[in-house]
Motif scaffolding. Structure first.
Motif, mmCIF file in Angstrom:
data_model
loop_
_atom_site.group_PDB
_atom_site.id
_atom_site.type_symbol
_atom_site.label_atom_id
_atom_site.label_comp_id
_atom_site.label_asym_id
_atom_site.label_seq_id
_atom_site.Cartn_x
_atom_site.Cartn_y
_atom_site.Cartn_z
ATOM 1 N N LEU A 1 -1.791 -19.833 29.789
ATOM 2 C CA LEU A 1 -1.407 -18.643 30.546
ATOM 3 C C LEU A 1 -1.933 -17.376 29.882
ATOM 4 O O LEU A 1 -2.317 -16.411 30.561
ATOM 5 N N ARG A 2 -1.964 -17.368 28.555
ATOM 6 C CA ARG A 2 -2.436 -16.186 27.824
ATOM 7 C C ARG A 2 -3.945 -16.018 27.948
ATOM 8 O O ARG A 2 -4.452 -14.905 28.132
ATOM 9 N N ASP A 3 -4.678 -17.120 27.859
ATOM 10 C CA ASP A 3 -6.135 -17.045 27.755
ATOM 11 C C ASP A 3 -6.850 -17.158 29.094
ATOM 12 O O ASP A 3 -8.020 -16.778 29.193
ATOM 13 N N GLU A 4 -6.197 -17.690 30.103
ATOM 14 C CA GLU A 4 -6.849 -17.879 31.403
ATOM 15 C C GLU A 4 -6.039 -17.148 32.471
ATOM 16 O O GLU A 4 -5.066 -17.675 33.010
ATOM 17 N N GLY A 5 -6.480 -15.934 32.745
ATOM 18 C CA GLY A 5 -5.747 -15.106 33.696
ATOM 19 C C GLY A 5 -5.640 -15.720 35.076
ATOM 20 O O GLY A 5 -4.632 -15.548 35.773
ATOM 21 N N ALA A 6 -6.682 -16.444 35.510
ATOM 22 C CA ALA A 6 -6.649 -17.047 36.842
ATOM 23 C C ALA A 6 -5.512 -18.055 36.947
ATOM 24 O O ALA A 6 -4.841 -18.147 37.981
ATOM 25 N N VAL A 7 -5.277 -18.801 35.885
ATOM 26 C CA VAL A 7 -4.195 -19.793 35.899
ATOM 27 C C VAL A 7 -2.850 -19.093 36.036
ATOM 28 O O VAL A 7 -2.001 -19.464 36.867
ATOM 29 N N ALA A 8 -2.627 -18.080 35.226
ATOM 30 C CA ALA A 8 -1.342 -17.373 35.252
ATOM 31 C C ALA A 8 -1.107 -16.690 36.594
ATOM 32 O O ALA A 8 -0.004 -16.758 37.152
ATOM 33 N N LYS A 9 -2.129 -16.050 37.125
ATOM 34 C CA LYS A 9 -1.961 -15.351 38.398
ATOM 35 C C LYS A 9 -1.661 -16.329 39.522
ATOM 36 O O LYS A 9 -0.784 -16.084 40.369
ATOM 37 N N ARG A 10 -2.367 -17.447 39.545
ATOM 38 C CA ARG A 10 -2.119 -18.439 40.595
ATOM 39 C C ARG A 10 -0.746 -19.074 40.446
ATOM 40 O O ARG A 10 -0.062 -19.328 41.444
ATOM 41 N N GLN B 1 5.417 -14.548 25.075
ATOM 42 C CA GLN B 1 6.058 -14.153 26.326
ATOM 43 C C GLN B 1 6.084 -12.631 26.464
ATOM 44 O O GLN B 1 5.885 -12.092 27.560
ATOM 45 N N LYS B 2 6.316 -11.927 25.381
ATOM 46 C CA LYS B 2 6.331 -10.465 25.450
ATOM 47 C C LYS B 2 4.972 -9.909 25.837
ATOM 48 O O LYS B 2 4.872 -8.881 26.507
ATOM 49 N N ILE B 3 3.919 -10.601 25.413
ATOM 50 C CA ILE B 3 2.572 -10.173 25.783
ATOM 51 C C ILE B 3 2.285 -10.503 27.251
ATOM 52 O O ILE B 3 1.710 -9.705 27.984
ATOM 53 N N LEU B 4 2.735 -11.676 27.674
ATOM 54 C CA LEU B 4 2.426 -12.159 29.014
ATOM 55 C C LEU B 4 3.233 -11.481 30.112
ATOM 56 O O LEU B 4 2.717 -11.181 31.191
ATOM 57 N N LEU B 5 4.499 -11.254 29.849
ATOM 58 C CA LEU B 5 5.425 -10.920 30.929
ATOM 59 C C LEU B 5 5.086 -9.646 31.715
ATOM 60 O O LEU B 5 5.276 -9.630 32.940
ATOM 61 N N PRO B 6 4.617 -8.566 31.107
ATOM 62 C CA PRO B 6 4.296 -7.409 31.955
ATOM 63 C C PRO B 6 3.328 -7.750 33.085
ATOM 64 O O PRO B 6 3.539 -7.361 34.231
ATOM 65 N N THR B 7 2.280 -8.494 32.757
ATOM 66 C CA THR B 7 1.316 -8.867 33.791
ATOM 67 C C THR B 7 1.896 -9.891 34.750
ATOM 68 O O THR B 7 1.716 -9.793 35.971
ATOM 69 N N LEU B 8 2.617 -10.880 34.222
ATOM 70 C CA LEU B 8 3.196 -11.910 35.094
ATOM 71 C C LEU B 8 4.203 -11.297 36.064
ATOM 72 O O LEU B 8 4.244 -11.654 37.251
ATOM 73 N N LEU B 9 5.032 -10.389 35.589
ATOM 74 C CA LEU B 9 6.014 -9.752 36.457
ATOM 75 C C LEU B 9 5.347 -8.907 37.531
ATOM 76 O O LEU B 9 5.824 -8.829 38.671
ATOM 77 N N ASP B 10 4.244 -8.274 37.188
ATOM 78 C CA ASP B 10 3.506 -7.497 38.177
ATOM 79 C C ASP B 10 2.989 -8.408 39.282
ATOM 80 O O ASP B 10 3.106 -8.097 40.470
ATOM 81 N N TRP B 11 2.416 -9.538 38.904
ATOM 82 C CA TRP B 11 1.934 -10.488 39.915
ATOM 83 C C TRP B 11 3.097 -11.050 40.728
ATOM 84 O O TRP B 11 2.995 -11.218 41.941
#
Length: 993
Positions: free
Chosen positions: A581-590, A540-550
């Motif tokens: 979510l970590r490995d597939e950016g398109a999934v996380a962004k959508r 989550q610490k790795i993911l959240l900066p990008t997820l929060l930006d989106w």
């Protein structure tokens, strides 16, 4: 034994020198460089960005110098610094090569230490040249030639120092030094242009105005490019009409002269932009910024700096306006305007060149600058250390104060300076304003850029390969750090990592500026997500900066973050979830886009999590749209049929329905499905649910010897038309027919029991969207029997059918149950809905009367008739009643009107020329617009509603859910009102009122 004599190096072949032009050997002969005495000099030439271009420019220079060429030739042999600078300039800038050909003696400027003068010295030099030009010149053209040459001479010196490789093959000058000197040079040029303008406008007779030129943008920040518009604002001291008139003429003349001699001067950042006054008094500026200025105008003021003219007036301007800059983030519309600015920047670049645009493209310079300026605005009121203008200085200040991680700031600074270096090299080539890399397949152009930027082979790649690798790495790093820049310090603040972690108050300010209306709650969610132990917390610490930006770019990031926390807690034990979510950016962004827009989908995803995996791209495109709704429908019926117990059977059917609803709604929100496909898929789900429920209840209620009757379910309204929305009930009628040997009363009683249980099972309260079966359109309405036989329906319609019932039958269609019985029912009602000779004039008149009554009475209390998607002006009811009236009037003549679909019937109406082509188009547009809006309302609010909200976050969410470009609620509403107003005019024309 005597030592052997030292051998002189031999002249290399032209190919080894990087010379590929066929004329290269002849050019060397013309220069006299065809002996071994010039070996060292030729190797220096080979290090030029383009050795052929440098050689040709040298030949031109030698021709222009004539006898003086011998002096330069000798200097090149003895002065390593000179040849490094001269060859680099000639191979790196065609434009400066032309300048040297025009002023050949300027080569002397590249000799010796070639130091850069300070701004005061530059100003004195340029102003003195301007005064001399105004005294001696007889016309504008001749007046600017001397200043233009002076400016190019200074560019020549700077470029020589900037481009020339050292022993280590690196640029001599730091990026910040180059930008600062170009800004100083621009200040001097502006001062010279102002001197010329004052002399021309005022002469000896008119008092010169007190005027200050405020530099903005990159010049204001002292990080100017080689070629750039110089943004300015003019402020004057005297408000009298005569003085303002003279000042305006001076400012205009200054801009024209500077454009001819130096660079374009752009005053579009002034109050009211290009429509505003060119010059204003300080008081007028203050009044404008206090009352009218937008957020972007305060953002622009971050870089404001007096550059020319009266220094005391310029200082007063800065003193008066800068306090307003540091309170801009408290403005009510700050977040909305910041988000709009980000979208506008992204939309400026065509998709086809986005990868080549180093300024505005993804991971480009503007990403860095925008992020840094936003953080300055957010925290600058509470921290004076952030009151700096340049991007690099601001990054350092943000890092020192703990608002940006130290490593992130260092990496982002390095990436920014690398991209600015490439920008400078591209502009130097022809002294043209550009931010565009060469085409990907332009190896020669890219190789020149690599050499100009001093890219060195790394053992695996040549200079060109290194440049391409570095471009990819830097762009990815900027994109990644752009998100971390905002959000990594926030995560550190909730975890209190590091002695310089951001304070809670600063974190809340930053979240609020990024669009979070409840920053305290957001921090709580972040703490919960990152506070989990082990692998989950680390991911989550790795993911959240990008997820929060989106998420921050969605209409409701607060709700999106809460939904993400709930889903993460619910699905935390599924190993594939965080890994995907970590490995597939398109999934996380959508997923973030869906969660930040919809209250309808998150609950479905928690109960149908495998749909998240469909957010990925498959071989044929997004997996969300690779599913066939009819196949899903058959699977739903089959799944329910495997269970003997009706409740368990319906539960199995609900599971597949839930998954399909999540899939369709997700694809809809992500713009992957047209509204007609959405309606068709939702109808398919309902049809399958009805068929499954009817099958299991019929089987459960079957008597010995089998069911006593056959049952068909007739879809009405939008179900019959195949046009269901997310919030639609299923309008149905049940028809039965006794099996052989069964009395009609027995059959009807049994069929009624089945129908009641179907309704009860489907209507059982559930966490899923409701399955309400509405039987209000049956004969005699809610007072009539639930089930009738075919003959009973036929008798009723022949004798008692009311105009509204005939109208309702226009959308009747078999959706479930016995196929033959359903088809015979439809054939039977054709005599009622499409009677020979058409419906009576009285019936048509009654339809018109009822429509008028609906318009007057049916709208809910407090509803806005302009924005009610179902019953409002030009809404769904208006369009559908219009279509149905034409069906009633002409259906007996035109078989193509025998259609339950509104849009298909509109096509038939147009083909039969019952309405003008433009009228048909307006009705179609209104129906599609209202249907999109109605579906979007359910997706956003999570429950059925027909009323569009007023301006604000929720309307923006509806606009985004409806697929409106940019998600601008105001534009979406304006379009809705315009479309429905035009449709209403057509409706009134058809109904005669």
């Amino acid at each position: 034994m005597a030592k052997p004599a030292t051998q002189r190096p031999k002249l290399p072949g032209v190919g080894r020198l990087g010379l590929v032009e066929l004329t290269a050997r002849d050019d060397l002969d013309r220069l006299g460089w065809n002996t071994d005495d010039y070996v060292e000099l030729l190797w220096s030439l080979s290090r030029a960005p383009d050795a052929d271009a440098a050689l040709k420019a040298l030949v031109r220079l030698a021709d222009e110098l004539g006898p003086d060429w011998a002096e330069l030739n000798q200097a090149l042999l003895t002065d390593k610094a000179l040849r490094g600078r001269l060859f680099s300039v000639l191979g790196g800038s065609l434009a400066l090569g032309d300048h040297l050909a025009a002023r050949p003696q300027s080569w002397r400027l590249l000799t010796g230490p070639a130091t850069l003068p300070g701004v005061d010295e530059l100003r004195r030099t340029f102003v003195a040249e301007a005064e001399k030009a105004t005294e001696n010149a007889t016309d504008t053209r001749s007046a600017c030639l001397g200043l233009q040459a002076l400016y190019r001479d200074h560019l020549l010196v700077l470029a020589g120092l900037d481009l020339a490789p050292t022993v280590e093959n690196e640029p001599v000058l730091q990026f910040s030094t180059v930008g600062a000197h170009l800004s100083d040079l621009a200040d001097a040029a502006l001062a010279a242009a102002l001197t010329v303008a004052v002399q021309r406008v005022c002469g000896e007779d008119t008092l010169a105005p007190v005027i200050s030129v405020i530099a903005m943008g990159k010049c204001g920040a002292r990080e100017l490019n080689y070629v750039s518009d110089v943004d300015v604002i003019f402020v004057v001291d005297d408000a009298s009409p005569d003085s303002l008139s003279v000042s305006t003429r001076v400012a205009g003349e200054m801009m024209r002269f500077a454009g001819d001699a130096f660079f374009e001067v752009d005053a579009a950042l002034r109050p009211e932009g290009k429509r505003g006054q060119l010059v204003r008094t300080l008081e007028s500026h203050v009044a404008y910024y206090e009352r009218w200025a937008k957020t972007w105008e305060f953002q622009a003021l971050l870089k404001a700096r007096p550059a020319a003219g009266d220094p005391e007036l310029g200082a007063r301007y800065i003193e008066a306006l800068m306090p307003m800059v540091w309170t801009a983030c408290e403005r009510e519309d700050f977040v909305v305007e910041v988000q709009a600015m980000r979208r506008r920047v992204e939309e400026l670049v065509p998709a086809g060149v986005r990868d080549r645009e180093i300024k505005l493209g993804t991971g480009g310079l503007r990403d860095v600058e925008f992020a840094v300026q936003l953080l300055q605005l957010v925290h600058g009121r509470n921290d004076d250390s952030l009151h700096v203008a340049s991007t690099v200085d601001a990054l350092a200040a943000l890092s020192a104060a703990g608002y940006v991680g130290r490593d992130d700031a260092a990496n982002l600074t390095a990436s920014y300076e690398f991209l600015r270096l490439l920008e400078h090299r591209l502009q130097l080539q022809r002294l043209k304003r550009t931010h565009m890399l060469p085409e990907p397949d332009d190896d020669e152009g890219m190789r020149w850029l690599a050499r100009a930027a001093h890219m060195r082979p790394d053992g695996q790649h040549d200079a060109l390969g290194v440049l391409r690798q570095e471009l990819k790495r830097q762009s990815m790093r900027v994109s990644r750090l752009h998100a971390k820049l905002f959000y990594q310090p926030l995560l550190e603040s909730v975890g209190k990592q590091g002695f310089d972690a951001m304070s809670t108050e600063a974190a809340e300010r930053q979240l609020a500026a990024l669009g979070y209306e409840g920053p305290q709650s957001a921090l709580t969610h972040l703490a919960a997500l990152t506070g989990e132990g082990g692998r989950r917390g680390q991911v989550q610490k790795i993911l959240l900066p990008t997820l929060l930006d989106w998420l921050s770019d969605t209409p409701d990031p607060d709700a999106g973050l809460l939904a993400y926390r709930r889903i993460s807690e619910e699905l935390g034990d599924l190993r594939w979830y965080l890994a995907t979510l970590r490995d597939e950016g398109a999934v996380a962004k959508r997923l973030m886009r869906v969660l930040g827009t919809s209250a309808y989908v998150p609950d479905l995803l928690m109960r149908a999590p495998d749909v998240i995996q469909l957010y990925a791209d498959g071989p044929q495109g997004p997996k969300l749209v690779e599913v066939d709704p009819d196949t899903v429908g058959r699977a739903l019926v089959a799944s329910a049929g495997r269970h003997q117990d009706p409740a368990r059977a319906i539960a199995a059917g609900r599971t597949l329905r839930r998954r399909e609803l999540a899939r369709v709604a997700s694809a809809d929100l992500l713009g992957m499905m047209e509204v007609t496909d959405v309606c068709s898929a939702l109808t398919s789900i309902w049809v399958a649910v009805l068929q499954a429920a009817l099958d299991v209840v019929t089987r459960d209620r079957a008597l010995k010897g089998g069911p006593p009757a056959r049952i068909a379910v007739i879809g009405m309204g939008r179900l019959g038309g195949g046009e269901l929305g997310y919030g639609s009930d299923a309008d149905v009628m049940f028809v039965c027919e006794p099996n052989p040997g069964v009395e009609e009363t027995v059959a009807v009683k049994w069929a009624t029991t089945v129908a009641e249980q179907v309704r009860a099972l489907l209507g059982t309260p559930s966490a899923d969207p409701p399955l309400e079966v509405d039987i209000g359109l049956r004969p005699e309405g809610r007072n009539g029997p639930l089930v009738r036989t075919l003959s009973s329906y036929e008798a009723y319609y022949a004798q008692w059918a009311q105009p509204w019932e005939i109208q309702a039958l226009l959308r009747a269609h078999r959706v479930a149950g016995d196929v033959d019985l359903g088809e015979r029912f439809l054939l039977m009602i054709d005599k009622t809905r499409y009677p020979a000779g058409g419906v009576s004039a009285e019936a048509v008149q009654e339809i018109r009367r009822v429509k008028a009554r609906v318009d007057a009475e049916r709208l809910p209390r407090g509803a806005d008739p302009n924005t009610h998607t179902k019953l409002g002006r030009g809404g769904l009811a208006d369009v559908e009643w219009t279509v149905q009236l034409l069906q009633l009037r002409y259906g007996h003549e035109i078989p193509a009107l025998h259609n339950t679909s509104t849009l298909q019937t509109l096509d038939a109406i147009g083909a039969a020329e019952l309405l003008a082509e433009g009228d048909v188009a307006q009705l179609r547009d209104a129906w599609l617009t209202a249907t999109r809006a109605r579906n979007a309302l359910v997706l956003v609010r999570g429950k059925p509603t027909d009323q569009l909200p007023g301006p604000g976050r929720q309307l923006n969410a509806v606009a985004a859910a409806a697929g409106w470009p940019g998600g601008d609620g105001g534009e979406f509403l304006d379009n809705y009102l315009r479309v429905t107003r035009r449709a209403k005019a057509v409706v009134r024309n058809v109904f005669g009122g």
